[in-house]
Design an enzyme around this catalytic site. Structure first.
Site, PDB file in Angstrom:
ATOM      1  N   ASP A 123     -30.430  11.247  -7.355  1.00 38.80           N
ATOM      2  CA  ASP A 123     -31.222  12.364  -7.858  1.00 38.80           C
ATOM      3  C   ASP A 123     -32.668  12.291  -7.366  1.00 38.80           C
ATOM      4  O   ASP A 123     -33.241  13.282  -6.900  1.00 38.80           O
ATOM      5  CB  ASP A 123     -31.177  12.413  -9.390  1.00 38.80           C
ATOM      6  CG  ASP A 123     -31.329  11.029 -10.024  1.00 38.80           C
ATOM      7  OD1 ASP A 123     -31.719  10.075  -9.312  1.00 38.80           O
ATOM      8  OD2 ASP A 123     -31.053  10.896 -11.228  1.00 38.80           O
TER       9      ASP A 123
ATOM     10  N   ASP B 115     -22.477  13.392 -21.345  1.00 43.87           N
ATOM     11  CA  ASP B 115     -22.957  13.361 -22.723  1.00 43.87           C
ATOM     12  C   ASP B 115     -24.009  14.419 -23.009  1.00 43.87           C
ATOM     13  O   ASP B 115     -24.598  14.423 -24.097  1.00 43.87           O
ATOM     14  CB  ASP B 115     -23.526  11.977 -23.045  1.00 43.87           C
ATOM     15  CG  ASP B 115     -24.676  11.592 -22.128  1.00 43.87           C
ATOM     16  OD1 ASP B 115     -24.526  11.764 -20.909  1.00 43.87           O
ATOM     17  OD2 ASP B 115     -25.714  11.113 -22.626  1.00 43.87           O
TER      18      ASP B 115
ATOM     19  N   ASP C  15     -13.914  11.580 -11.768  1.00 46.48           N
ATOM     20  CA  ASP C  15     -13.642  10.372 -10.987  1.00 46.48           C
ATOM     21  C   ASP C  15     -12.968   9.293 -11.823  1.00 46.48           C
ATOM     22  O   ASP C  15     -12.955   8.116 -11.449  1.00 46.48           O
ATOM     23  CB  ASP C  15     -14.944   9.809 -10.405  1.00 46.48           C
ATOM     24  CG  ASP C  15     -15.296  10.430  -9.058  1.00 46.48           C
ATOM     25  OD1 ASP C  15     -14.514  11.265  -8.576  1.00 46.48           O
ATOM     26  OD2 ASP C  15     -16.358  10.084  -8.494  1.00 46.48           O
TER      27      ASP C  15
END
Length: 497
Positions: free
Chosen positions: A243, A151, A90
């Protein structure tokens, strides 16, 4: 009210610690509870014995870490015809976008089944990207989906250690692994974060997995059964904790979750105070806002027991994500300091000494090696409770535009840190003429400084006129608020002109 809330927090943390202790003492590990035989190739079907797996890597302008996550995902050990790497980019920076695209092309030339996907907009942020990612035709060949933020660097055997639980147990929807922090020793702020996060994983997630087969999905380093995602209604972008939203809906649909504490995935903690504040705002505001939107759904759900409803409403949301933040700031940073001006107010010793000491000791069991830093952790967490309390208020009452504001946590990786270490000391100095105003706006936080001044006044008054000894706590807490208010915490990365 704050004293009652402090007792509630103590009971909640003690109960989680007891459940975790029971699991360790009686070896109630997932591999002893569930069938998890290793998956091996069949002589007749070959790689057909392995399920199809989609590996999703959502990212947004991740210049410093995009190679780490893509490389780690492409190095996962799994039959090449049974795995698809999907990079959901994105990025709005055209340079970063091109770098990510070329990285994907490089791995594709090496024979990896990697797909580079973009969108015309960022609608729904991460949830929107994941939702669109599930609509591509090739996803139909996959039964499971593993997700990693930019990451995160899973070990090559990650899928072999997690997928057997899903393959052999059709009622399990999610297998969550533990985060391991590669930069935990970078500065004092990352050490404080490590202590909090280790408690979250080693105690909170472990106890939820053991007691209720339910816990909050951490958004990354986990593997989902695609059918469970669809059964729960798919990804939704109504809050900044997509989530947790998915996990609660899947739990209410009767699915079970498993936490594997021995499977660790390398990741990075935010090492600048600005990035950490944004992260904590999202992690505090989002759950409060989700609680507001899911309360009646949980209460009226017919697929789970009353015990499960109580656990989700009280333990999962109210005690851990609402009461704890309000109690920490209001009691220890407002009420106790103010009490020094009112001699007739008598706060019992158990409320200001024994209960907070017990809570602190329980929190410290997650990282025994950092026990000597527990005092710094208390002072740091009290400062952060100011931001979390504000975020919870915004989330509960949907007050302000930041309720659904998604700010991607800045990752520095190794390149930017190396650059900062190589800069000459002159570049770290501020010029009075052109930098004073910028420095004030960028580095100062009036909220922390104001609270710090208030605590300092209370401490001096208690020292001069009071009968208590609260000044022993108030002075260091005031100094901590002021230091963090001036931005002297975490890693400071200067920009090269």
């Amino acid at each position: 009210m704050c004293l009652v809330m402090s007792l509630a927090v103590l009971v909640e943390k003690a109960s989680m610690a007891l459940v975790t202790g029971y699991a360790k003492l009686f070896r109630r590990r997932p591999d002893k509870i569930y069938k998890c035989d290793p998956l091996v190739a069949d002589e007749e079907t070959g790689s057909g014995a392995f399920p199809g797996v989609l590996v999703q890597i959502p990212m947004y302008n991740e210049r410093e870490v995009y190679q780490l996550s893509i490389g780690a995902a492409c190095n996962l050990l799994w039959p090449e015809d049974r795995i698809i790497i999907q990079v959901l980019d994105d990025s709005t920076d055209p340079v970063v976008k091109e770098l990510v695209r070329k990285e994907c092309e490089m791995w594709a030339k090496k024979g990896k089944n990697i797909r580079y996907e973009t969108r015309a907009n960022r609608n729904g942020y991460k949830a929107g990207a994941l939702k669109v990612g599930m609509t591509y035709g090739y996803v139909s060949t996959c039964e499971f989906v593993a997700m990693f933020d930019a990451d995160f660097q899973p070990a090559p055997d990650f899928l072999h250690r997690t997928l057997p639980f899903l393959v052999h147990n059709p009622k399990i929807a999610l297998v969550q692994s533990r985060w391991k922090f590669v930069n935990a020793s970078e500065c004092l702020m990352t050490r404080m974060q490590e202590m909090s996060m280790d408690f979250h994983f080693k105690v909170e997630q472990e106890s939820g997995s053991t007691a209720c087969r339910f816990f909050g999905y951490n958004g990354t380093a986990g593997v989902w059964r695609i059918k469970a995602i669809e059964d729960a209604g798919g990804w939704q972008d109504r809050t900044t904790v997509e989530d947790m939203d998915l996990a609660v809906r899947a739990g209410l649909a009767g699915w079970k979750f498993v936490y594997l504490g021995d499977v660790k995935v390398d990741s990075e903690l935010p090492s600048t105070f600005k990035a950490y504040r944004y992260q904590q705002h999202r992690w505090s505001c989002g759950p409060a806002n989700l609680f507001r939107k899911l309360f009646w759904s949980v209460l009226t759900s017919k697929q789970v027991s009353i015990r499960m409803k109580f656990y989700v409403i009280y333990n999962f949301f109210i005690a851990r994500r609402i009461i704890s933040h309000f109690m920490t700031f209001l009691l220890y940073c407002v009420i106790v300091p103010a009490s020094v001006f009112f001699p007739e107010v008598d706060i019992p010793a158990w409320g200001v000494i024994y209960v907070p000491t017990a809570i602190t000791l329980i929190n410290s069991i997650g990282t025994p090696s950092s026990f000597h830093l527990v005092i710094f952790w208390v002072l740091f967490e009290n400062v952060m409770s100011l931001h979390r309390c504000k975020a919870v208020f915004i989330g509960l009452f949907e007050a302000g535009s930041s309720v659904n504001e998604w700010v991607v946590t800045e990752k520095l990786g190794d390149k930017l840190k190396a650059r900062s270490n190589s800069l000459p000391s002159e570049e770290l100095k501020f010029k009075i003429k052109d930098s004073t105003v910028f420095f004030f706006i960028y580095r100062f936080s009036l909220m922390e400084i104001s609270v710090g001044i208030y605590l300092m006044v209370c401490a001096w008054y208690d020292l001069k006129f009071g009968n208590d000894v609260f000044y022993i706590y108030l002075f260091p807490q005031a100094i901590t608020f002021i230091i963090m208010g001036f931005g002297y915490v975490g890693t400071i990365i200067p920009a090269r002109k």
